[in-house]
Scaffold this motif. Structure first.
Motif, mmCIF file in Angstrom:
data_model
loop_
_atom_site.group_PDB
_atom_site.id
_atom_site.type_symbol
_atom_site.label_atom_id
_atom_site.label_comp_id
_atom_site.label_asym_id
_atom_site.label_seq_id
_atom_site.Cartn_x
_atom_site.Cartn_y
_atom_site.Cartn_z
ATOM 1 N N HIS A 121 0.818 -1.212 0.000
ATOM 2 C CA HIS A 121 0.000 0.000 0.000
ATOM 3 C C HIS A 121 0.855 1.266 0.000
ATOM 4 N N HIS A 122 1.828 1.340 0.871
ATOM 5 C CA HIS A 122 2.787 2.443 0.972
ATOM 6 C C HIS A 122 2.199 3.757 1.481
ATOM 7 N N ASP A 123 0.957 3.769 1.953
ATOM 8 C CA ASP A 123 0.431 4.999 2.556
ATOM 9 C C ASP A 123 -0.642 4.671 3.601
ATOM 10 N N LEU A 124 -0.327 3.701 4.454
ATOM 11 C CA LEU A 124 -1.247 3.326 5.522
ATOM 12 C C LEU A 124 -1.182 4.377 6.626
ATOM 13 N N GLY A 147 -3.127 5.300 -4.344
ATOM 14 C CA GLY A 147 -2.384 6.190 -5.219
ATOM 15 C C GLY A 147 -0.877 6.057 -5.120
ATOM 16 N N MET A 148 -0.368 5.586 -3.980
ATOM 17 C CA MET A 148 1.079 5.423 -3.819
ATOM 18 C C MET A 148 1.510 3.965 -3.851
ATOM 19 N N SER A 149 0.614 3.077 -4.165
ATOM 20 C CA SER A 149 0.868 1.649 -4.020
ATOM 21 C C SER A 149 1.855 1.115 -5.066
ATOM 22 N N GLY A 165 5.062 9.279 0.226
ATOM 23 C CA GLY A 165 4.536 8.741 1.470
ATOM 24 C C GLY A 165 4.235 9.880 2.425
ATOM 25 N N THR A 166 3.693 9.550 3.576
ATOM 26 C CA THR A 166 3.398 10.532 4.613
ATOM 27 C C THR A 166 4.455 10.380 5.700
ATOM 28 N N PRO A 167 5.292 11.415 5.926
ATOM 29 C CA PRO A 167 6.476 11.246 6.786
ATOM 30 C C PRO A 167 6.227 10.565 8.121
ATOM 31 N N HIS A 168 5.161 10.923 8.844
ATOM 32 C CA HIS A 168 4.945 10.331 10.161
ATOM 33 C C HIS A 168 4.635 8.833 10.082
#
Length: 281
Positions: A121-124, A147-149, A165-168
């Motif tokens: 997924h890369h954006d959980l 969208g980032m998968s 990705g989302t940094p956190h």
């Protein structure tokens, strides 16, 4: 899932969000409430990214994953999930260990299926986890946004080498451009569980942590039986994380038993691929 070459007519449209090149809205399509992403940009890169998301999402059939009802060259039409995101729920306060582990179990159930399909997924993150009815239960989890998968089934990874990705919530190796490693998703699930229990992610300076110049992590939240799992999942070294989503689910189940929480009737891997029987409204 239906595929059309022409734009589908929508009624009762209401804007929800706008991102570079894509806007989202709620609407009605064929008499049912839907969530629609529409491509607004006309450059080839935006089109490729949009169609990548559609191809990945359309390939998935799982009750805890929101797959499109229809796609067109410029539209992705999904069933509307009433209830809001996990992030909206967390804005009202952290979850207790019963609720937090249920949500994490639901996410891991969906992720186990994803990884079996060759999809990372890369954006959980809480923004990409819907809660049907707004209730933090495992079977109310609905995973969205591919969208980032990364998908092994696609001949080209259009995000190859990027730091998307989302940094956190993104794993350190993902920040360095590594794509397609399922253990990156397990890191994100560990952050998500931490966030559910604490009300915030573990690293205040997320970019400093990702770049390897900061190591200070907030104190592990929740009861002690959950700490080994979070500590393992949040490891910078991928080899120290659980080997798979199924193994992480096993450790989470063991921790729940230690906390005297009831076992969850999670679907087996074979049954999990069946489409959802509910129709979110």
């Amino acid at each position: 899932m239906q595929e059309f070459q022409t734009t589908q007519p929508l009624s009762n449209r209401a804007p929800l969000a706008e991102q570079p090149g894509v806007y989202s809205e709620s609407a009605e399509w064929c008499g049912q409430p839907v969530f629609v992403k529409t491509l607004a940009a006309d450059d080839p890169d935006s089109l490729a990214r949009f169609q990548h998301e559609g191809r990945v999402a359309a390939s998935l059939r799982h009750p805890l994953i929101v797959s499109p009802l229809a796609i067109t060259p410029t539209q992705l039409i999904f069933p509307f999930v009433e209830g809001g995101t996990l992030r909206e729920r967390l804005e009202r306060g952290p979850l207790d260990e019963q609720q937090a582990t249920e949500v994490a179990s639901g996410v891991l159930c969906a992720v186990t299926y994803l990884h079996a399909q060759g999809v990372t997924h890369h954006d959980l993150k809480p923004e990409n986890v819907m809660l049907l009815g707004g209730q933090p239960r495992w079977n109310n989890v609905r995973l969205i946004d591919f969208g980032m998968s990364h998908s092994r089934a696609l001949p080209l990874d259009i995000h190859s080498g990027t730091r998307m990705g989302t940094p956190h919530f993104m794993a350190p190796e993902q920040f360095l451009g590594v794509r397609g490693d399922p253990r990156s998703d397990l890191y994100s699930v560990g952050v998500l569980l931490f966030d559910c229990l604490a009300g915030h992610p573990p690293y205040e300076d997320a970019l400093g942590w990702l770049a390897g110049i900061r190591d200070r992590r907030a104190e592990l939240p929740g009861p002690e039986p959950l700490h080994p799992l979070m500590r393992s999942a949040l490891s910078r070294d991928r080899a120290q994380r659980p080997l798979s989503a199924a193994e992480m689910q096993h450790h989470l189940t063991s921790a729940r038993l230690e906390l005297n929480l009831p076992p969850l009737p999670l679907p087996t891997p074979d049954a999990a691929a069946a489409p959802a029987t509910d129709t979110p409204a």
